[in-house]
Motif scaffolding. Sequence first.
Motif, mmCIF file in Angstrom:
data_model
loop_
_atom_site.group_PDB
_atom_site.id
_atom_site.type_symbol
_atom_site.label_atom_id
_atom_site.label_comp_id
_atom_site.label_asym_id
_atom_site.label_seq_id
_atom_site.Cartn_x
_atom_site.Cartn_y
_atom_site.Cartn_z
ATOM 1 N N LYS A 1 0.998 -1.086 -0.121
ATOM 2 C CA LYS A 1 -0.038 -0.179 0.113
ATOM 3 C C LYS A 1 0.765 1.280 -0.036
ATOM 4 O O LYS A 1 0.649 2.209 -0.526
ATOM 5 C CB LYS A 1 -0.870 -0.225 1.255
ATOM 6 C CG LYS A 1 -1.793 1.000 1.348
ATOM 7 C CD LYS A 1 -3.289 0.485 1.020
ATOM 8 C CE LYS A 1 -4.235 1.500 0.463
ATOM 9 N NZ LYS A 1 -4.926 1.173 -0.697
ATOM 10 N N LEU A 2 1.975 1.290 0.864
ATOM 11 C CA LEU A 2 2.742 2.483 0.944
ATOM 12 C C LEU A 2 3.552 2.617 -0.403
ATOM 13 O O LEU A 2 3.718 3.807 -0.871
ATOM 14 C CB LEU A 2 3.732 2.422 2.173
ATOM 15 C CG LEU A 2 3.165 2.047 3.569
ATOM 16 C CD1 LEU A 2 4.175 1.755 4.491
ATOM 17 C CD2 LEU A 2 2.634 3.607 3.793
ATOM 18 N N SER A 3 3.802 1.633 -1.025
ATOM 19 C CA SER A 3 4.568 1.882 -2.389
ATOM 20 C C SER A 3 3.715 2.498 -3.487
ATOM 21 O O SER A 3 4.355 2.908 -4.314
ATOM 22 C CB SER A 3 5.040 0.356 -2.936
ATOM 23 O OG SER A 3 3.936 -0.384 -3.298
ATOM 24 N N GLU A 4 2.450 2.586 -3.151
ATOM 25 C CA GLU A 4 1.486 3.175 -4.040
ATOM 26 C C GLU A 4 1.873 4.465 -4.181
ATOM 27 O O GLU A 4 1.294 5.409 -5.179
ATOM 28 C CB GLU A 4 -0.058 3.074 -3.766
ATOM 29 C CG GLU A 4 -0.662 1.584 -4.109
ATOM 30 C CD GLU A 4 -1.876 1.610 -3.643
ATOM 31 O OE1 GLU A 4 -2.569 2.577 -3.375
ATOM 32 O OE2 GLU A 4 -2.419 0.435 -3.479
ATOM 33 N N VAL A 5 2.258 5.115 -2.998
ATOM 34 C CA VAL A 5 2.709 6.843 -3.107
ATOM 35 C C VAL A 5 4.439 7.054 -3.329
ATOM 36 O O VAL A 5 4.686 7.990 -2.915
ATOM 37 C CB VAL A 5 2.214 7.317 -1.831
ATOM 38 C CG1 VAL A 5 0.456 7.564 -1.936
ATOM 39 C CG2 VAL A 5 2.626 6.683 -0.507
ATOM 40 N N MET A 6 4.922 5.716 -3.715
ATOM 41 C CA MET A 6 6.318 5.809 -3.872
ATOM 42 C C MET A 6 6.796 5.712 -5.225
ATOM 43 O O MET A 6 6.383 4.949 -6.189
ATOM 44 C CB MET A 6 7.049 4.500 -3.241
ATOM 45 C CG MET A 6 7.224 4.875 -1.804
ATOM 46 S SD MET A 6 7.502 3.215 -0.957
ATOM 47 C CE MET A 6 9.085 2.739 -1.468
ATOM 48 N N GLU A 7 7.194 6.971 -5.736
ATOM 49 C CA GLU A 7 7.418 7.370 -7.296
ATOM 50 C C GLU A 7 8.726 6.477 -7.499
ATOM 51 O O GLU A 7 8.996 6.275 -8.600
ATOM 52 C CB GLU A 7 7.524 8.691 -7.822
ATOM 53 C CG GLU A 7 6.006 9.117 -7.893
ATOM 54 C CD GLU A 7 5.889 10.596 -8.080
ATOM 55 O OE1 GLU A 7 6.971 11.382 -8.388
ATOM 56 O OE2 GLU A 7 4.732 11.155 -7.795
ATOM 57 N N THR A 8 9.687 6.547 -6.529
ATOM 58 C CA THR A 8 10.730 5.638 -6.674
ATOM 59 C C THR A 8 10.942 4.845 -5.832
ATOM 60 O O THR A 8 10.006 4.275 -5.277
ATOM 61 C CB THR A 8 12.154 6.677 -6.359
ATOM 62 O OG1 THR A 8 11.894 7.217 -4.903
ATOM 63 C CG2 THR A 8 11.842 7.943 -7.218
ATOM 64 N N GLU A 9 12.326 4.189 -5.486
ATOM 65 C CA GLU A 9 12.365 2.962 -4.630
ATOM 66 C C GLU A 9 12.146 3.706 -3.065
ATOM 67 O O GLU A 9 12.493 2.913 -2.169
ATOM 68 C CB GLU A 9 13.561 2.471 -4.664
ATOM 69 C CG GLU A 9 13.624 1.697 -6.129
ATOM 70 C CD GLU A 9 12.816 0.501 -6.045
ATOM 71 O OE1 GLU A 9 12.675 -0.347 -5.235
ATOM 72 O OE2 GLU A 9 11.714 0.482 -7.088
ATOM 73 N N PHE A 10 12.071 4.892 -3.030
ATOM 74 C CA PHE A 10 12.157 5.690 -1.689
ATOM 75 C C PHE A 10 11.115 6.331 -1.272
ATOM 76 O O PHE A 10 10.320 6.656 -2.279
ATOM 77 C CB PHE A 10 13.408 6.659 -1.584
ATOM 78 C CG PHE A 10 14.561 6.102 -1.849
ATOM 79 C CD1 PHE A 10 15.349 5.363 -0.897
ATOM 80 C CD2 PHE A 10 15.348 5.620 -3.109
ATOM 81 C CE1 PHE A 10 16.507 4.690 -1.076
ATOM 82 C CE2 PHE A 10 16.394 4.885 -3.299
ATOM 83 C CZ PHE A 10 17.247 4.554 -2.208
ATOM 84 N N LEU A 11 10.800 6.608 0.025
ATOM 85 C CA LEU A 11 9.617 7.079 0.348
ATOM 86 C C LEU A 11 9.513 8.556 0.012
ATOM 87 O O LEU A 11 10.583 9.226 0.050
ATOM 88 C CB LEU A 11 9.561 7.155 1.891
ATOM 89 C CG LEU A 11 9.039 5.644 2.581
ATOM 90 C CD1 LEU A 11 9.631 5.715 4.067
ATOM 91 C CD2 LEU A 11 7.665 5.505 2.376
ATOM 92 N N PRO A 12 8.205 9.344 -0.271
ATOM 93 C CA PRO A 12 8.210 10.530 -0.636
ATOM 94 C C PRO A 12 8.369 11.395 0.727
ATOM 95 O O PRO A 12 8.297 10.962 1.702
ATOM 96 C CB PRO A 12 6.675 10.873 -1.019
ATOM 97 C CG PRO A 12 6.032 9.576 -0.444
ATOM 98 C CD PRO A 12 6.983 8.432 -0.204
ATOM 99 N N ASP A 13 8.790 12.742 0.324
ATOM 100 C CA ASP A 13 8.653 13.722 1.637
ATOM 101 C C ASP A 13 7.488 13.860 2.317
ATOM 102 O O ASP A 13 7.508 13.977 3.567
ATOM 103 C CB ASP A 13 9.398 15.223 1.089
ATOM 104 C CG ASP A 13 10.725 14.711 0.903
ATOM 105 O OD1 ASP A 13 11.275 14.072 1.001
ATOM 106 O OD2 ASP A 13 11.284 16.016 0.148
ATOM 107 N N GLU A 14 6.626 13.805 1.577
ATOM 108 C CA GLU A 14 4.994 13.993 2.165
ATOM 109 C C GLU A 14 4.568 12.776 2.904
ATOM 110 O O GLU A 14 5.191 11.756 2.960
ATOM 111 C CB GLU A 14 3.997 14.451 1.287
ATOM 112 C CG GLU A 14 4.160 15.341 0.138
ATOM 113 C CD GLU A 14 5.179 15.168 -0.804
ATOM 114 O OE1 GLU A 14 5.702 14.025 -1.042
ATOM 115 O OE2 GLU A 14 5.756 16.190 -1.241
ATOM 116 N N ASP A 15 3.924 13.115 3.979
ATOM 117 C CA ASP A 15 3.467 11.861 4.887
ATOM 118 C C ASP A 15 2.600 11.006 3.825
ATOM 119 O O ASP A 15 1.514 11.341 3.210
ATOM 120 C CB ASP A 15 2.352 12.430 5.808
ATOM 121 C CG ASP A 15 1.964 11.674 6.937
ATOM 122 O OD1 ASP A 15 1.910 10.481 6.579
ATOM 123 O OD2 ASP A 15 1.443 12.068 7.779
#
Length: 335
Positions: free
Chosen positions: A254-268
């Motif tokens: 689920k979290l990877s749906e908001v990851m454009e790269t292999e890393f977490l976004p800056d936003e919550d």
Amino acid sequence: MELSKLFRLVGLSAYDVCHEKCVFDPFRHVYRSGKLNLLKTLISSSCSYDCLYCHNAWNKGHKATPDEIADLFDYMRERRLVNGAFLSNSISDPEKSMGDIIEAGEMIRKSFRGYLHLKIIPGCNRDQIERAVELANRVSVNLESPSYSILSELCSTKSRADFSRTFRLALKLSKRCGKSFTTQLIAGVGETDRQILNVAERIYRNGASRVYYSPFRPVKNTPLGGKNPERKKRITKLYRADALIRLYGFSARKLSEVMETEFLPDEDPKILLAMKKIEAGEELETLEIPGVGLRKAKLLEKGHSLAELKRLGLSVKRESVFLKSQKRLADFSIY
Ligand code: SF4
């Protein structure tokens, strides 16, 4: 008791995370972690392994005996400096190193029933794991990296088979005995957030209490001494995502749906996922509402409205923004 030698071992245990907000007091040689003041120490820092990032592999070590560690604990406890202990060890022979941890733990337990955390050394035997779980409130096996290929590049001497056998057994036995089990991953040695979160999710689903994220810090006189340290911001984002998995039941997928790269976004990610759902015309589950933590979720699920939560002194500003478009706003409305 040679205090200066023992305090050097205390200082060298800094690389083991005991809590995400653990702070070292260099004057008292104590690690503070919430209400705990810990004697956190290695028994020996002479390691025969070759982890590229670790001080103990590349520098002359110091050694204490289990009874010196137990005496140090008594000495610090009598002076009200500590109310718990976290014992770890470098590795000479896994069974010998684990044996020393257990021996020191047994001596401490003769007169102390409080918090005791024992590190389990990969490659030790089953009886030792059972004994450590019996003695301790918490045991841990450090995974260090979410990828075995990275781990084998970082350390040529760690055996994958020993590692996973010890990890699985310690987790299983601690779960069976109702004891806490934790592990640590180093961030900043070539792994991605996606790899970390996938592994963390699996570990939590298997019953671990906590996964800690330790930012890579270059240590002088080691092969990785010139590498850049990991950014604090990455660790903060990992802990934020970790809480969503551990406490709120979000999946790594689920979290990877908001990851454009292999890393977490800056936003919550919780906010990004809520916005995505709202845009798709879907309703948010209680724990998916930004601003709603476990306490508020319980109250909302019992049928309390946002207005009642507000009367209880809880802020509901953020929640009301995200609930505006929902049918359930009628139940939650504060307007
Ligand atoms: S096993 Fe690796 S990380 Fe642990 S003390 Fe030895 S060299 Fe350091």
